[in-house]
Write an enzyme that holds these catalytic residues in place. Structure first.
Site, PDB file in Angstrom:
ATOM      1  N   SER A  41      -2.938  53.036  69.517  1.00 43.36           N
ATOM      2  CA  SER A  41      -3.548  52.250  68.436  1.00 43.36           C
ATOM      3  C   SER A  41      -3.121  52.765  67.065  1.00 43.36           C
ATOM      4  O   SER A  41      -2.737  53.921  66.901  1.00 43.36           O
ATOM      5  CB  SER A  41      -5.075  52.303  68.550  1.00 43.36           C
ATOM      6  OG  SER A  41      -5.481  51.911  69.830  1.00 43.36           O
TER       7      SER A  41
HETATM    8  N1  SAM Z   1      -6.664  54.748  73.536  1.00 49.36           N
HETATM    9  C1  SAM Z   1      -5.243  54.632  73.744  1.00 49.36           C
HETATM   10  C2  SAM Z   1      -4.453  55.677  73.002  1.00 49.36           C
HETATM   11  O1  SAM Z   1      -5.046  56.458  72.256  1.00 49.36           O
HETATM   12  O2  SAM Z   1      -3.245  55.716  73.215  1.00 49.36           O
HETATM   13  C3  SAM Z   1      -4.708  53.278  73.399  1.00 49.36           C
HETATM   14  C4  SAM Z   1      -5.176  52.282  74.378  1.00 49.36           C
HETATM   15  S1  SAM Z   1      -4.083  50.960  74.703  1.00 49.36           S
HETATM   16  C5  SAM Z   1      -4.293  49.956  73.279  1.00 49.36           C
HETATM   17  C6  SAM Z   1      -5.071  50.174  75.977  1.00 49.36           C
HETATM   18  C7  SAM Z   1      -5.085  50.907  77.309  1.00 49.36           C
HETATM   19  O3  SAM Z   1      -6.091  50.346  78.137  1.00 49.36           O
HETATM   20  C8  SAM Z   1      -3.778  50.780  78.071  1.00 49.36           C
HETATM   21  O4  SAM Z   1      -3.306  52.036  78.457  1.00 49.36           O
HETATM   22  C9  SAM Z   1      -4.169  49.943  79.293  1.00 49.36           C
HETATM   23  O5  SAM Z   1      -3.422  50.218  80.454  1.00 49.36           O
HETATM   24  C10 SAM Z   1      -5.620  50.324  79.452  1.00 49.36           C
HETATM   25  N2  SAM Z   1      -6.424  49.374  80.231  1.00 49.36           N
HETATM   26  C11 SAM Z   1      -6.364  48.014  80.246  1.00 49.36           C
HETATM   27  N3  SAM Z   1      -7.291  47.525  81.088  1.00 49.36           N
HETATM   28  C12 SAM Z   1      -7.949  48.589  81.608  1.00 49.36           C
HETATM   29  C13 SAM Z   1      -9.023  48.734  82.532  1.00 49.36           C
HETATM   30  N4  SAM Z   1      -9.607  47.675  83.114  1.00 49.36           N
HETATM   31  N5  SAM Z   1      -9.434  49.977  82.842  1.00 49.36           N
HETATM   32  C14 SAM Z   1      -8.850  51.071  82.284  1.00 49.36           C
HETATM   33  N6  SAM Z   1      -7.847  51.002  81.403  1.00 49.36           N
HETATM   34  C15 SAM Z   1      -7.402  49.774  81.078  1.00 49.36           C
END
Ligand code: SAM
Length: 223
Positions: free
Chosen positions: A70
């Site tokens: 992000s």
């Molecule tokens: N917090 C992260 C960072 O600091 O890098 C950025 C998050 S990224 C925008 C969103 C993340 O959520 C991705 O790695 C994606 O694979 C994960 N994600 C999507 N759906 C999910 C779910 N149902 N459960 C867990 N993780 C999930």
């Protein structure tokens, strides 16, 4: 370690990082602890190597597997809003991604639990967090829309991927008096970033903080 310079050189130097912190302040971030933790956390070690020189720009960047780390402003804003007025002992993050947001939280609260659904990203980030020495962090690979029931309740929950609607399980796993930050709404477009406060066993207060654009929270049928 992939990168030879954890302390950073050139575009990843402390000077470049300080400029990002000044910018976050200009954008309205005031929490000194959040700013200090972001000043000392090496974001260039959380992005793909090709993007390391852009790590201290205020922008989201690719981390592989179609996912992103992000934008620093959003990390700062969400962290500041999550912790306002509370000192949680346990925080749940849904969507570990690169681990950067978890690393920021781990320097501010005693214990962070974080959930990621993509196996390769989970493994890569698990190694990174170990190498960087974050010890007050527990990671698991599953569909985080179910939360982490075995570890609940949580005094704070931060969701960093966007569902259409706020998952019921996450509301249930929020402790009374707890705060949750979650983007939600239309999958392909902008979403509302909501702050949800559990004021009692049966009551939740909601407030919109920002308009944001997150990758979707992929909800699976089973944990
Ligand atoms: N917090 C992260 C960072 O600091 O890098 C950025 C998050 S990224 C925008 C969103 C993340 O959520 C991705 O790695 C994606 O694979 C994960 N994600 C999507 N759906 C999910 C779910 N149902 N459960 C867990 N993780 C999930």
């Amino acid at each position: 370690m992939r990168h030879a310079h954890p302390a950073g050189i050139g575009m990843t130097s402390q000077r470049t990082r300080d400029r990002l912190i000044e910018r976050l302040q200009e954008e309205g971030i005031t929490n000194r602890r959040v700013l200090e933790v972001m000043r000392v956390t090496p974001r260039h070690l959380f992005v793909e190597e090709a993007f390391a020189t852009r790590a201290y720009e205020d922008t989201a960047l690719p981390i592989g597997f179609g996912q992103t780390i992000s934008q620093p402003y959003i990390v700062a804003r969400m962290t500041e809003a999550l912790l306002e007025g509370i000192e949680p002992s346990k925080v749940l993050e849904v969507g570990t991604g690169s681990g950067y947001q978890a690393a920021i939280l781990a320097q501010l609260v005693p214990m962070v639990y974080t959930v990621e659904r993509i196996p390769e990203l989970y493994e890569q980030t698990r190694k990174r967090m170990h190498q960087l020495g974050y010890r007050n962090l527990r990671m698991t690979r599953s569909d985080g829309s179910w939360g982490w029931p075995e570890q609940a309740p949580f005094e704070a929950i931060m969701v960093t991927a966007a569902p259409e609607d706020v998952p019921e399980s996450l509301l249930e796993q929020l402790a009374e008096g707890g705060r949750m930050l979650i983007p939600h709404g239309k999958i392909n477009g902008m979403q509302k970033l909501s702050l949800i406060i559990r004021t009692s066993a049966t009551h939740y207060e909601r407030e919109t903080i920002e308009t944001v654009s997150f990758v979707p929270l992929i909800q699976e049928q089973f944990r």
